[in-house]
Motif scaffolding. Structure first.
Motif, PDB file in Angstrom:
ATOM      1  N   GLU A  10      30.759  50.191  44.792  1.00 62.00           N
ATOM      2  CA  GLU A  10      30.852  50.496  43.441  1.00 62.00           C
ATOM      3  C   GLU A  10      32.332  50.360  43.095  1.00 62.00           C
ATOM      4  O   GLU A  10      32.636  49.881  41.987  1.00 62.00           O
ATOM      5  CB  GLU A  10      30.501  51.664  43.177  1.00 62.00           C
ATOM      6  CG  GLU A  10      30.630  52.154  41.733  1.00 62.00           C
ATOM      7  CD  GLU A  10      29.847  53.517  41.371  1.00 62.00           C
ATOM      8  OE1 GLU A  10      30.385  54.307  40.327  1.00 62.00           O
ATOM      9  OE2 GLU A  10      28.925  53.955  42.133  1.00 62.00           O
ATOM     10  N   PRO A  11      33.184  50.930  43.995  1.00 58.01           N
ATOM     11  CA  PRO A  11      34.620  50.788  43.505  1.00 58.01           C
ATOM     12  C   PRO A  11      34.882  49.150  43.363  1.00 58.01           C
ATOM     13  O   PRO A  11      35.919  48.776  42.449  1.00 58.01           O
ATOM     14  CB  PRO A  11      35.569  51.298  44.513  1.00 58.01           C
ATOM     15  CG  PRO A  11      34.412  52.408  45.010  1.00 58.01           C
ATOM     16  CD  PRO A  11      33.185  51.865  45.003  1.00 58.01           C
ATOM     17  N   VAL A  12      34.501  48.254  44.379  1.00 55.06           N
ATOM     18  CA  VAL A  12      35.025  47.039  44.270  1.00 55.06           C
ATOM     19  C   VAL A  12      34.166  46.205  43.037  1.00 55.06           C
ATOM     20  O   VAL A  12      35.040  45.479  42.226  1.00 55.06           O
ATOM     21  CB  VAL A  12      34.623  46.260  45.763  1.00 55.06           C
ATOM     22  CG1 VAL A  12      34.663  44.833  45.251  1.00 55.06           C
ATOM     23  CG2 VAL A  12      35.282  46.726  46.781  1.00 55.06           C
ATOM     24  N   ALA A  13      33.174  46.525  42.735  1.00 54.01           N
ATOM     25  CA  ALA A  13      32.323  45.979  41.702  1.00 54.01           C
ATOM     26  C   ALA A  13      33.169  46.528  40.319  1.00 54.01           C
ATOM     27  O   ALA A  13      33.295  45.572  39.258  1.00 54.01           O
ATOM     28  CB  ALA A  13      30.743  46.235  41.627  1.00 54.01           C
ATOM     29  N   ARG A  14      33.287  47.445  40.164  1.00 58.14           N
ATOM     30  CA  ARG A  14      33.973  48.374  39.000  1.00 58.14           C
ATOM     31  C   ARG A  14      35.386  47.307  38.652  1.00 58.14           C
ATOM     32  O   ARG A  14      35.587  47.213  37.514  1.00 58.14           O
ATOM     33  CB  ARG A  14      33.879  49.558  38.888  1.00 58.14           C
ATOM     34  CG  ARG A  14      32.624  50.497  38.957  1.00 58.14           C
ATOM     35  CD  ARG A  14      32.856  51.767  38.480  1.00 58.14           C
ATOM     36  NE  ARG A  14      31.624  52.622  38.530  1.00 58.14           N
ATOM     37  CZ  ARG A  14      30.677  52.420  37.280  1.00 58.14           C
ATOM     38  NH1 ARG A  14      30.846  51.577  36.101  1.00 58.14           N
ATOM     39  NH2 ARG A  14      29.532  52.911  37.339  1.00 58.14           N
ATOM     40  N   SER A  15      36.100  47.476  39.810  1.00 55.50           N
ATOM     41  CA  SER A  15      37.545  47.100  39.704  1.00 55.50           C
ATOM     42  C   SER A  15      37.118  45.477  39.139  1.00 55.50           C
ATOM     43  O   SER A  15      37.890  44.936  38.274  1.00 55.50           O
ATOM     44  CB  SER A  15      38.368  47.177  40.814  1.00 55.50           C
ATOM     45  OG  SER A  15      39.426  46.494  40.813  1.00 55.50           O
ATOM     46  N   LEU A  16      36.363  44.486  39.914  1.00 54.64           N
ATOM     47  CA  LEU A  16      36.167  43.093  39.621  1.00 54.64           C
ATOM     48  C   LEU A  16      35.699  42.998  38.144  1.00 54.64           C
ATOM     49  O   LEU A  16      36.189  42.228  37.592  1.00 54.64           O
ATOM     50  CB  LEU A  16      35.341  42.657  40.923  1.00 54.64           C
ATOM     51  CG  LEU A  16      35.054  41.077  40.672  1.00 54.64           C
ATOM     52  CD1 LEU A  16      36.445  40.381  40.771  1.00 54.64           C
ATOM     53  CD2 LEU A  16      34.420  40.597  41.879  1.00 54.64           C
ATOM     54  N   ARG A  17      34.784  43.664  37.753  1.00 55.53           N
ATOM     55  CA  ARG A  17      34.072  43.652  36.553  1.00 55.53           C
ATOM     56  C   ARG A  17      35.253  43.914  35.613  1.00 55.53           C
ATOM     57  O   ARG A  17      35.167  43.282  34.503  1.00 55.53           O
ATOM     58  CB  ARG A  17      33.019  44.553  36.422  1.00 55.53           C
ATOM     59  CG  ARG A  17      32.274  44.249  34.860  1.00 55.53           C
ATOM     60  CD  ARG A  17      30.975  44.932  34.966  1.00 55.53           C
ATOM     61  NE  ARG A  17      30.906  46.313  34.905  1.00 55.53           N
ATOM     62  CZ  ARG A  17      30.022  47.361  34.704  1.00 55.53           C
ATOM     63  NH1 ARG A  17      28.687  46.856  34.403  1.00 55.53           N
ATOM     64  NH2 ARG A  17      30.227  48.648  34.768  1.00 55.53           N
ATOM     65  N   ARG A  18      35.906  44.790  35.566  1.00 59.57           N
ATOM     66  CA  ARG A  18      36.729  45.290  34.825  1.00 59.57           C
ATOM     67  C   ARG A  18      38.053  44.138  34.548  1.00 59.57           C
ATOM     68  O   ARG A  18      38.458  43.970  33.342  1.00 59.57           O
ATOM     69  CB  ARG A  18      37.695  46.621  35.279  1.00 59.57           C
ATOM     70  CG  ARG A  18      38.739  47.137  34.112  1.00 59.57           C
ATOM     71  CD  ARG A  18      39.168  48.634  34.204  1.00 59.57           C
ATOM     72  NE  ARG A  18      39.407  48.502  35.840  1.00 59.57           N
ATOM     73  CZ  ARG A  18      38.882  49.224  36.617  1.00 59.57           C
ATOM     74  NH1 ARG A  18      37.725  49.880  36.521  1.00 59.57           N
ATOM     75  NH2 ARG A  18      39.578  49.381  37.909  1.00 59.57           N
ATOM     76  N   GLY A 101      42.403  39.483  45.074  1.00 60.44           N
ATOM     77  CA  GLY A 101      42.827  39.967  43.987  1.00 60.44           C
ATOM     78  C   GLY A 101      41.816  39.513  42.757  1.00 60.44           C
ATOM     79  O   GLY A 101      41.270  38.384  43.107  1.00 60.44           O
ATOM     80  N   VAL A 102      41.925  39.793  41.417  1.00 66.48           N
ATOM     81  CA  VAL A 102      41.069  39.377  40.690  1.00 66.48           C
ATOM     82  C   VAL A 102      41.508  38.145  40.149  1.00 66.48           C
ATOM     83  O   VAL A 102      40.704  37.192  40.143  1.00 66.48           O
ATOM     84  CB  VAL A 102      41.107  40.182  39.374  1.00 66.48           C
ATOM     85  CG1 VAL A 102      40.641  39.613  38.259  1.00 66.48           C
ATOM     86  CG2 VAL A 102      40.226  41.682  39.645  1.00 66.48           C
ATOM     87  N   ARG A 103      42.573  37.836  40.066  1.00 70.66           N
ATOM     88  CA  ARG A 103      43.438  36.191  39.725  1.00 70.66           C
ATOM     89  C   ARG A 103      43.024  35.347  40.932  1.00 70.66           C
ATOM     90  O   ARG A 103      42.580  34.314  40.432  1.00 70.66           O
ATOM     91  CB  ARG A 103      44.796  36.674  39.951  1.00 70.66           C
ATOM     92  CG  ARG A 103      45.459  37.095  38.689  1.00 70.66           C
ATOM     93  CD  ARG A 103      46.651  37.138  38.435  1.00 70.66           C
ATOM     94  NE  ARG A 103      47.315  37.806  37.428  1.00 70.66           N
ATOM     95  CZ  ARG A 103      48.744  37.940  36.865  1.00 70.66           C
ATOM     96  NH1 ARG A 103      49.490  37.366  37.917  1.00 70.66           N
ATOM     97  NH2 ARG A 103      49.031  38.484  35.924  1.00 70.66           N
ATOM     98  N   GLU A 104      42.869  35.810  41.877  1.00 72.20           N
ATOM     99  CA  GLU A 104      42.083  34.869  43.138  1.00 72.20           C
ATOM    100  C   GLU A 104      40.583  34.379  42.815  1.00 72.20           C
ATOM    101  O   GLU A 104      40.341  33.434  42.651  1.00 72.20           O
ATOM    102  CB  GLU A 104      42.576  35.324  44.230  1.00 72.20           C
ATOM    103  CG  GLU A 104      41.777  34.239  45.485  1.00 72.20           C
ATOM    104  CD  GLU A 104      41.545  34.622  47.137  1.00 72.20           C
ATOM    105  OE1 GLU A 104      41.275  34.084  47.731  1.00 72.20           O
ATOM    106  OE2 GLU A 104      42.134  35.919  47.140  1.00 72.20           O
ATOM    107  N   VAL A 105      39.861  35.363  42.508  1.00 69.37           N
ATOM    108  CA  VAL A 105      38.769  35.292  42.016  1.00 69.37           C
ATOM    109  C   VAL A 105      38.379  34.315  41.014  1.00 69.37           C
ATOM    110  O   VAL A 105      37.595  33.366  40.815  1.00 69.37           O
ATOM    111  CB  VAL A 105      37.883  36.564  42.056  1.00 69.37           C
ATOM    112  CG1 VAL A 105      36.470  36.352  41.506  1.00 69.37           C
ATOM    113  CG2 VAL A 105      37.763  37.454  43.319  1.00 69.37           C
TER     114      VAL A 105
END
Length: 231
Positions: A10-18, A101-105
């Protein structure tokens, strides 16, 4: 762009979705493989964790690939080379190891979408013929040998399409990895050898792919006829 995120942390998913939402992506989040396979909405790309609670993510990857050509990016804490190679063999378009990191994704998403676009916008001139036995239909992303369609994994097709753009030309590993996988690819290139071996096996007699030690690969049309032409 519509993203299907398959992640049970959940923490990973929420951070990535945000983070993805902040950059303009629309994100649907599910936590199990069953939910991913049952998801009814259309999506442009899948972010798939391998460590799911109900099934192995590799099985989900295989099932999604069998349904179509939507780009799949594996996101996983498994950094072992074997998992990376297996995921790519099963049809994943890229593999990102945690932590990331989100930018890498986002960069990976944009890269796989750029690579998918030429398939969707291929010229309508008809299949290209290579010698007397092999045709590559870039519009439909289909390959035929002696008139019979050959089942290729997505990356096998992309590799063949790239190498047949210039039959006889020596392509370095770096050129191939950048064109077929990702300009930002890093680490071992064993997956390239795996896909070359698969093409040699499936298209034996129509093409040869020569390995040039320390450099890369050269594709030759087996009967010597390498001209393009609509069939």
């Amino acid at each position: 762009m519509h993203v299907l995120l398959v992640e049970d942390d959940e923490p990973v998913a929420r951070s990535l979705r945000r983070g993805l939402t902040r950059y303009g992506f629309e994100v649907d989040w599910v936590t199990t493989g069953a939910a991913a396979l049952a998801h009814p909405e259309p999506y442009d790309v899948v972010l798939l964790d391998l460590g799911l609670p109900d099934t192995d993510g590799l099985d989900v990857c295989r099932a999604l690939r069998e349904r179509g050509n939507v780009p799949i990016i594996v996101i996983s804490a498994r950094s072992d080379e074997t998992d990376r190679v297996v995921g790519l063999e099963l049809g994943a378009d890229d593999y990102v190891s945690k932590p990331f990191g989100v930018r890498e994704v986002i960069a990976r998403i944009r890269a796989v979408m750029r690579r998918a676009q030429p398939r969707a916008e291929a010229a309508a001139a008809g299949p290209d013929r290579y010698g007397g036995r092999l045709t590559v239909d870039r519009k439909a992303a289909r390959v035929r040998l002696d008139g019979e369609e050959v089942a290729l994994a997505p990356k096998e097709y992309d590799l063949l399409a790239f190498l047949t753009e210039e039959p006889g030309a020596l392509m370095s590993r770096e050129q191939i990895m950048e064109a077929v996988w990702d300009a930002n690819w890093f680490g071992p290139t064993k997956t390239l050898d795996v896909h070359v071996a698969a093409l040699r096996r499936k298209l034996r007699g129509a093409i040869t792919i020569e390995a040039v030690r320390g450099v890369g690969f050269r594709l030759e049309i087996a009967d010597g006829e390498s001209g393009h032409g609509a069939s």
